[in-house]
Structures are given as C-alpha cells and as structure tokens.
Design a protein around this motif. Structure first.
Motif, PDB file in Angstrom:
ATOM      1  N   MET A  96       0.932  -1.231  -0.167  1.00 27.81           N
ATOM      2  CA  MET A  96      -0.089  -0.004  -0.149  1.00 27.81           C
ATOM      3  C   MET A  96       0.882   1.169   0.028  1.00 27.81           C
ATOM      4  SD  MET A  96      -3.387   0.176   2.233  1.00 27.81           S
ATOM      5  CE  MET A  96      -4.680  -0.999   2.352  1.00 27.81           C
ATOM      6  N   ALA A  97       0.268   2.471  -0.547  1.00 24.48           N
ATOM      7  CA  ALA A  97       0.978   3.632  -0.647  1.00 24.48           C
ATOM      8  C   ALA A  97       0.952   4.182   0.951  1.00 24.48           C
ATOM      9  CB  ALA A  97       0.372   4.536  -1.713  1.00 24.48           C
ATOM     10  N   ASP A  98       2.028   5.017   1.225  1.00 25.98           N
ATOM     11  CA  ASP A  98       2.249   5.807   2.374  1.00 25.98           C
ATOM     12  C   ASP A  98       1.364   7.181   2.205  1.00 25.98           C
ATOM     13  OD1 ASP A  98       3.921   4.087   3.452  1.00 25.98           O
ATOM     14  OD2 ASP A  98       5.534   5.355   2.800  1.00 25.98           O
ATOM     15  N   ILE A  99       0.671   7.348   3.370  1.00 28.21           N
ATOM     16  CA  ILE A  99       0.048   8.700   3.467  1.00 28.21           C
ATOM     17  C   ILE A  99       0.890   9.836   3.716  1.00 28.21           C
ATOM     18  CG2 ILE A  99      -2.152   9.950   4.288  1.00 28.21           C
ATOM     19  CD1 ILE A  99      -3.465   7.282   4.657  1.00 28.21           C
ATOM     20  N   LEU A 100       0.931  10.719   2.725  1.00 29.53           N
ATOM     21  CA  LEU A 100       1.883  11.891   3.202  1.00 29.53           C
ATOM     22  C   LEU A 100       1.126  12.959   3.738  1.00 29.53           C
ATOM     23  CD1 LEU A 100       4.286  11.921   0.137  1.00 29.53           C
ATOM     24  CD2 LEU A 100       4.749  10.928   2.452  1.00 29.53           C
ATOM     25  N   PRO A 101       1.558  13.727   4.706  1.00 30.15           N
ATOM     26  CA  PRO A 101       0.746  14.962   5.134  1.00 30.15           C
ATOM     27  C   PRO A 101       0.734  15.945   4.157  1.00 30.15           C
ATOM     28  CG  PRO A 101       2.888  14.869   6.279  1.00 30.15           C
ATOM     29  CD  PRO A 101       2.679  13.566   5.451  1.00 30.15           C
TER      30      PRO A 101
END
Length: 112
Positions: free
Chosen positions: A1-6
């Motif tokens: 899964m992709a990382d969630i970036l702020p």
C-alpha cells in the motif's frame, strides 16, 4: 500500500475584505475633512441629522442611494468619482488611501 503523506498547506490568513459601508464612510469623512466642513453643516445641507451622518461616516449605517446622493451633493463631490474610489479601495484590500476624484487605472466592476 502507498504511504499517506501529510499535506503541507501554507497558513497565510489574508486580511478580510473591508465592508463597503466602512469604506464609504471613511471616504465621505475624508472628503468632508479635506474641505474643512463641519458634520452639522454638511448634514443640514444634505437634509439628514448630524447623528445619522456620523453613523454613516463610522460605518454603522448602510445608507440608501438617495442618502448617499444627498451627502455627496452637500459635499459638492461627484457620486461616480466617490464610487470609483470606493471600488478601488475595496479591490486593493482596504487601504484607505482614498481616491475620490481620481479615475482607477484598470477595469472596475461596480454593482448597484
């Protein structure tokens, strides 16, 4: 899964747009003071009470077009020039370097 970036959002709180009635009042007061006119004399010539004119100048009242015309007539200033100056002031974001009597350098949108 992709990382969630702020999401980095710049927080620049723009200065709120000035109220039309505030700029109108400041413009009328500046024109009156520039002429050396007293509140009571201008109000009498306009056919309104000095208290009402004071409230207009302080941005407390939003006068009708007839009242604005009466006050500009009493001041001997052109209504269109007053409105051009107000529109420019509002568009610039509230700087009250009032431009009564000067034409704007660019297009102006006015509402009745």
């Amino acid at each position: 899964m992709a990382d969630i970036l702020p999401f980095q959002q710049k927080r620049t709180d723009p200065e709120p747009e000035p109220l039309w009635r505030d700029v109108l009042g400041q413009s009328l007061r500046a024109a009156r003071e520039e002429q050396g006119g007293r509140l009571i004399d201008i109000a009498e010539r306009a056919g309104i009470s000095p208290q009402y004119l004071s409230e207009i100048e302080r941005g407390r009242k939003e006068p009708s077009s007839e009242m604005i015309a009466a006050v500009t007539g009493a001041l001997g200033i052109d209504l269109a020039d007053l409105l051009f100056g107000i529109a420019g002031t509002v568009r610039r974001g509230g700087s009250t370097g009032l431009a009564v009597g000067r034409r704007p350098s660019g297009p102006v949108l006015m509402a009745a």
